[in-house]
Design a protein around this motif. Structure first.
Motif, PDB file in Angstrom:
ATOM      1  N   LEU A 306     -93.023  44.679  46.021  1.00  0.00           N
ATOM      2  CA  LEU A 306     -91.885  43.768  45.834  1.00  0.00           C
ATOM      3  C   LEU A 306     -92.337  42.314  45.905  1.00  0.00           C
ATOM      4  O   LEU A 306     -91.877  41.473  45.120  1.00  0.00           O
ATOM      5  CB  LEU A 306     -90.817  44.050  46.899  1.00  0.00           C
ATOM      6  CG  LEU A 306     -90.255  45.474  46.942  1.00  0.00           C
ATOM      7  CD1 LEU A 306     -89.121  45.562  47.961  1.00  0.00           C
ATOM      8  CD2 LEU A 306     -89.774  45.921  45.572  1.00  0.00           C
ATOM      9  N   GLN A 307     -93.231  42.014  46.840  1.00  0.00           N
ATOM     10  CA  GLN A 307     -93.731  40.643  46.965  1.00  0.00           C
ATOM     11  C   GLN A 307     -94.462  40.206  45.695  1.00  0.00           C
ATOM     12  O   GLN A 307     -94.290  39.070  45.215  1.00  0.00           O
ATOM     13  CB  GLN A 307     -94.674  40.539  48.167  1.00  0.00           C
ATOM     14  CG  GLN A 307     -95.216  39.134  48.394  1.00  0.00           C
ATOM     15  CD  GLN A 307     -96.177  39.059  49.567  1.00  0.00           C
ATOM     16  OE1 GLN A 307     -96.734  40.090  49.979  1.00  0.00           O
ATOM     17  NE2 GLN A 307     -96.379  37.883  50.127  1.00  0.00           N
ATOM     18  N   THR A 308     -95.240  41.107  45.132  1.00  0.00           N
ATOM     19  CA  THR A 308     -95.984  40.782  43.909  1.00  0.00           C
ATOM     20  C   THR A 308     -95.033  40.523  42.745  1.00  0.00           C
ATOM     21  O   THR A 308     -95.253  39.608  41.939  1.00  0.00           O
ATOM     22  CB  THR A 308     -96.955  41.927  43.565  1.00  0.00           C
ATOM     23  OG1 THR A 308     -97.824  42.169  44.681  1.00  0.00           O
ATOM     24  CG2 THR A 308     -97.798  41.582  42.350  1.00  0.00           C
ATOM     25  N   VAL A 309     -93.972  41.314  42.649  1.00  0.00           N
ATOM     26  CA  VAL A 309     -92.971  41.075  41.601  1.00  0.00           C
ATOM     27  C   VAL A 309     -92.318  39.712  41.796  1.00  0.00           C
ATOM     28  O   VAL A 309     -92.132  38.945  40.835  1.00  0.00           O
ATOM     29  CB  VAL A 309     -91.903  42.192  41.606  1.00  0.00           C
ATOM     30  CG1 VAL A 309     -90.775  41.850  40.640  1.00  0.00           C
ATOM     31  CG2 VAL A 309     -92.520  43.536  41.246  1.00  0.00           C
ATOM     32  N   SER A 351     -84.816  38.170  56.397  1.00  0.00           N
ATOM     33  CA  SER A 351     -85.133  37.488  55.152  1.00  0.00           C
ATOM     34  C   SER A 351     -86.637  37.224  55.077  1.00  0.00           C
ATOM     35  O   SER A 351     -87.239  36.759  56.047  1.00  0.00           O
ATOM     36  CB  SER A 351     -84.365  36.167  55.063  1.00  0.00           C
ATOM     37  OG  SER A 351     -84.733  35.442  53.916  1.00  0.00           O
ATOM     38  N   LEU A 352     -87.234  37.554  53.917  1.00  0.00           N
ATOM     39  CA  LEU A 352     -88.673  37.365  53.709  1.00  0.00           C
ATOM     40  C   LEU A 352     -88.922  36.561  52.437  1.00  0.00           C
ATOM     41  O   LEU A 352     -88.049  36.450  51.577  1.00  0.00           O
ATOM     42  CB  LEU A 352     -89.377  38.719  53.579  1.00  0.00           C
ATOM     43  CG  LEU A 352     -89.592  39.583  54.819  1.00  0.00           C
ATOM     44  CD1 LEU A 352     -90.173  40.923  54.409  1.00  0.00           C
ATOM     45  CD2 LEU A 352     -90.495  38.897  55.821  1.00  0.00           C
ATOM     46  N   PHE A 353     -90.141  36.049  52.333  1.00  0.00           N
ATOM     47  CA  PHE A 353     -90.646  35.419  51.123  1.00  0.00           C
ATOM     48  C   PHE A 353     -89.737  34.294  50.635  1.00  0.00           C
ATOM     49  O   PHE A 353     -89.193  34.326  49.521  1.00  0.00           O
ATOM     50  CB  PHE A 353     -90.859  36.462  50.015  1.00  0.00           C
ATOM     51  CG  PHE A 353     -91.626  37.680  50.470  1.00  0.00           C
ATOM     52  CD1 PHE A 353     -92.738  37.546  51.302  1.00  0.00           C
ATOM     53  CD2 PHE A 353     -91.238  38.952  50.087  1.00  0.00           C
ATOM     54  CE1 PHE A 353     -93.447  38.671  51.733  1.00  0.00           C
ATOM     55  CE2 PHE A 353     -91.928  40.070  50.507  1.00  0.00           C
ATOM     56  CZ  PHE A 353     -93.035  39.931  51.339  1.00  0.00           C
ATOM     57  N   ASN A 354     -89.540  33.334  51.528  1.00  0.00           N
ATOM     58  CA  ASN A 354     -88.739  32.139  51.213  1.00  0.00           C
ATOM     59  C   ASN A 354     -87.315  32.490  50.781  1.00  0.00           C
ATOM     60  O   ASN A 354     -86.743  31.868  49.888  1.00  0.00           O
ATOM     61  CB  ASN A 354     -89.423  31.309  50.114  1.00  0.00           C
ATOM     62  CG  ASN A 354     -90.709  30.683  50.605  1.00  0.00           C
ATOM     63  OD1 ASN A 354     -90.782  30.183  51.737  1.00  0.00           O
ATOM     64  ND2 ASN A 354     -91.746  30.740  49.774  1.00  0.00           N
ATOM     65  N   GLY A 355     -86.762  33.497  51.445  1.00  0.00           N
ATOM     66  CA  GLY A 355     -85.379  33.868  51.196  1.00  0.00           C
ATOM     67  C   GLY A 355     -85.136  34.659  49.935  1.00  0.00           C
ATOM     68  O   GLY A 355     -83.984  34.858  49.547  1.00  0.00           O
ATOM     69  N   ARG A 356     -86.186  35.196  49.310  1.00  0.00           N
ATOM     70  CA  ARG A 356     -86.006  35.928  48.046  1.00  0.00           C
ATOM     71  C   ARG A 356     -85.955  37.442  48.232  1.00  0.00           C
ATOM     72  O   ARG A 356     -85.608  38.166  47.306  1.00  0.00           O
ATOM     73  CB  ARG A 356     -87.112  35.541  47.067  1.00  0.00           C
ATOM     74  CG  ARG A 356     -87.044  34.057  46.663  1.00  0.00           C
ATOM     75  CD  ARG A 356     -88.170  33.690  45.732  1.00  0.00           C
ATOM     76  NE  ARG A 356     -88.087  34.444  44.491  1.00  0.00           N
ATOM     77  CZ  ARG A 356     -89.128  34.635  43.678  1.00  0.00           C
ATOM     78  NH1 ARG A 356     -90.328  34.142  44.012  1.00  0.00           N
ATOM     79  NH2 ARG A 356     -88.985  35.319  42.556  1.00  0.00           N
ATOM     80  N   LEU A 357     -86.316  37.914  49.421  1.00  0.00           N
ATOM     81  CA  LEU A 357     -86.156  39.338  49.742  1.00  0.00           C
ATOM     82  C   LEU A 357     -85.285  39.439  50.983  1.00  0.00           C
ATOM     83  O   LEU A 357     -85.663  38.991  52.061  1.00  0.00           O
ATOM     84  CB  LEU A 357     -87.514  40.004  50.002  1.00  0.00           C
ATOM     85  CG  LEU A 357     -87.452  41.467  50.497  1.00  0.00           C
ATOM     86  CD1 LEU A 357     -86.763  42.361  49.471  1.00  0.00           C
ATOM     87  CD2 LEU A 357     -88.846  41.995  50.814  1.00  0.00           C
ATOM     88  N   PHE A 358     -84.108  40.018  50.812  1.00  0.00           N
ATOM     89  CA  PHE A 358     -83.152  40.169  51.908  1.00  0.00           C
ATOM     90  C   PHE A 358     -83.123  41.645  52.291  1.00  0.00           C
ATOM     91  O   PHE A 358     -82.788  42.501  51.462  1.00  0.00           O
ATOM     92  CB  PHE A 358     -81.760  39.704  51.466  1.00  0.00           C
ATOM     93  CG  PHE A 358     -80.805  39.459  52.590  1.00  0.00           C
ATOM     94  CD1 PHE A 358     -80.502  38.165  52.990  1.00  0.00           C
ATOM     95  CD2 PHE A 358     -80.199  40.512  53.256  1.00  0.00           C
ATOM     96  CE1 PHE A 358     -79.613  37.912  54.029  1.00  0.00           C
ATOM     97  CE2 PHE A 358     -79.319  40.293  54.291  1.00  0.00           C
ATOM     98  CZ  PHE A 358     -79.024  38.981  54.688  1.00  0.00           C
TER      99      PHE A 358
END
Length: 486
Positions: A306-309, A351-358
């Motif tokens: 998910l982070q890579t996407v 919340s992860l990755f600067n708020g883009r994964l909740f």
């Protein structure tokens, strides 16, 4: 019974208050006990797991043989427990004409238990039959049970016949069920035969059993060769308010609904960040019980996909963890490693990755949530599939077991999703850079295809066609007709 049959139990109990309705299901659904009680349905849990997967037993010495032994033990204990429960319900006195048991295709114990206690059996399934008879089944049946084969093929109209057997009943004629029927229930090993002579019960031909499907004819084709008592009702959905794990959010929804207004989008103050995140129209990802079934072997690899996407697109994801502890632990580990863009917003929100994964460990009603999402990425469960169809939201499906493969193929065939993903293209077994990169590329492509104008238009078209269906009410109507209550 699974989640969708719970909706039927509640609706029938409210419609026919003279009945004592008991829901027998797995303890995983304990969360619905209070809501069922409000609808006058008694909840009764069995201790066996919903599904026993070999992926849960990779570390057990002995491999396949150990899994086979464990499966045998679980099956034996499950059947004993089911017998005990049904005996408590029906064993105190003579059965009444209106008594009945409703089963699904993964609860075939109910058919023989209904026979044991002389009550009617009705099938209610939110999916098509998830198995088919072996190619040699009819030939062997005709050779080994010629009289029973003749009995079923010459059945009068409306009576149980060969179509019923070949459509869904054929497993009941295998050794797996025959030995249990004979040794434990003291029935004939084969249904519709005399337990002493093994001759078909020519003098007592039962009616063809009612089989109700909880899906739409607009989505699933219904061939003419199905048995005469098959009824396709439309999709079954739980009451919306049952699906909030947060009591305050549920109270807000009920308050808004009671005022004859369209339910607002408001959540409670604790979940204000979640409410704000949904305004960005994120992509939903939910795998339900896939983790607890043993398929999510490396949760960190999944998060890395998910982070890579996210690193290569402008998407935002909302991930439902379904309370799977290893996945939630992986989220916190990754969060600790990237502390600058990790926020623990509440007990169930991260919340992860600067708020883009909740990441959300609770649950919300899918019919409330999915219209707020751009795409629904899921495992192909019948309930999630139906909710995405009703919302008109494009899908990306990654099946793992059972009927999920059917639904994933069906969604692609009707045009609301791209081709199904292989499991390693969503959840790699290892956190290997090459595997993660490959999975991320394929997932990104699938999302892009799901967001195409053609798929979005098709999803909206199907949502409109099924919007007028009320599958639960139709199912209750069919049950009442079967029992002569209308």
């Amino acid at each position: 019974m699974f989640r969708k049959q719970k909706a039927l139990a509640a609706a029938f109990a409210c419609d026919q208050k003279q009945y004592d309705v008991v829901l027998v299901t797995h303890s995983a659904h304990e969360i619905l006990r209070s809501q069922l009680a409000e609808k006058h349905v008694e909840y009764c849990a069995v201790s066996s797991p919903p599904v026993l997967s070999p992926d849960q037993n990779n570390d057990i010495a002995g491999g396949e043989s150990s899994f086979s032994m464990q499966k045998t033990m679980v099956t034996r204990d499950h059947r004993r427990e089911c017998y005990s429960i049904v005996e408590q319900i029906f064993g105190d006195g003579p059965s009444l004409e209106g008594d009945f048991i409703v089963i699904n295709f993964f609860a075939l114990e109910g058919w023989s238990l209904a026979e044991t206690f002389s009550v009617r059996c009705i099938v209610a399934a939110p999916y098509v039959v998830p198995y088919s008879a072996p190619a040699s089944f009819e030939r062997q049946f005709r050779r080994e049970l010629p009289l029973l084969y003749k009995y079923l093929n010459e059945a009068p109209s409306g009576k149980v016949c060969w179509k019923d057997v070949i459509h869904w009943m054929w497993p009941l004629f295998t050794e797996n069920w025959g030995s249990w029927r004979y040794d434990d229930l003291h029935l004939s090993p084969c249904p519709f035969t005399d337990p002493v002579t093994s001759i078909p019960t020519w003098h007592d031909r039962p009616q063809s059993p009612l089989v109700m499907y909880g899906f739409s004819k607009k989505v699933v084709e219904c061939p003419e060769y199905w048995p005469c008592k098959v009824r396709v009702c439309g999709f079954w959905f739980l009451p919306t308010d049952w699906q909030f794990t947060c009591k305050k959010c549920r109270e807000i929804y009920l308050f808004d609904s009671s005022r004859d207004q369209c339910a607002k989008d408001d959540l409670c103050p604790t979940h204000s960040e979640l409410q704000n995140f949904l305004k960005t129209t994120p992509i939903f990802i939910g795998l339900s019980s896939v983790g607890s079934m043993g398929f999510l072997k490396d949760p960190q690899a999944f998060i890395c996909v998910l982070q890579t996407v996210l690193n290569t697109t402008n998407y935002k994801f909302i991930l439902f963890t379904s309370g799977y502890k290893p996945l939630e632990s992986a989220i916190h580990v990754i969060g600790a490693e990237t502390s600058s863009d990790w926020r623990n917003l509440s007990e169930d929100c991260v919340s992860l990755f600067n708020g883009r994964l909740f990441c959300f460990s609770g649950s919300l009603p899918y019919n409330w949530l999915f219209p707020k999402c751009a795409v629904v990425i899921h495992h192909g469960g019948s309930g999630t599939t139906a909710a995405a169809l009703r919302a008109g939201t494009p899908q990306v499906v990654c099946p793992f077991m059972l009927d999920q493969f059917y639904w994933s193929e069906r969604m692609h065939w009707v045009g609301v999703s791209p081709e199904p993903l292989s499991r390693n293209h969503l959840i790699p077994d290892k956190n290997d850079e090459r595997a993660v990169q490959e999975a991320a590329q394929i997932l990104s492509l699938a999302i892009r295809n799901a967001l195409s104008p053609q798929v979005k238009a098709r999803a909206a078209e199907i949502a409109e066609t099924i919007s007028l269906e009320d599958g639960v009410s139709e199912a209750v109507k069919n049950i009442k007709e079967e029992l002569g209550l209308v």
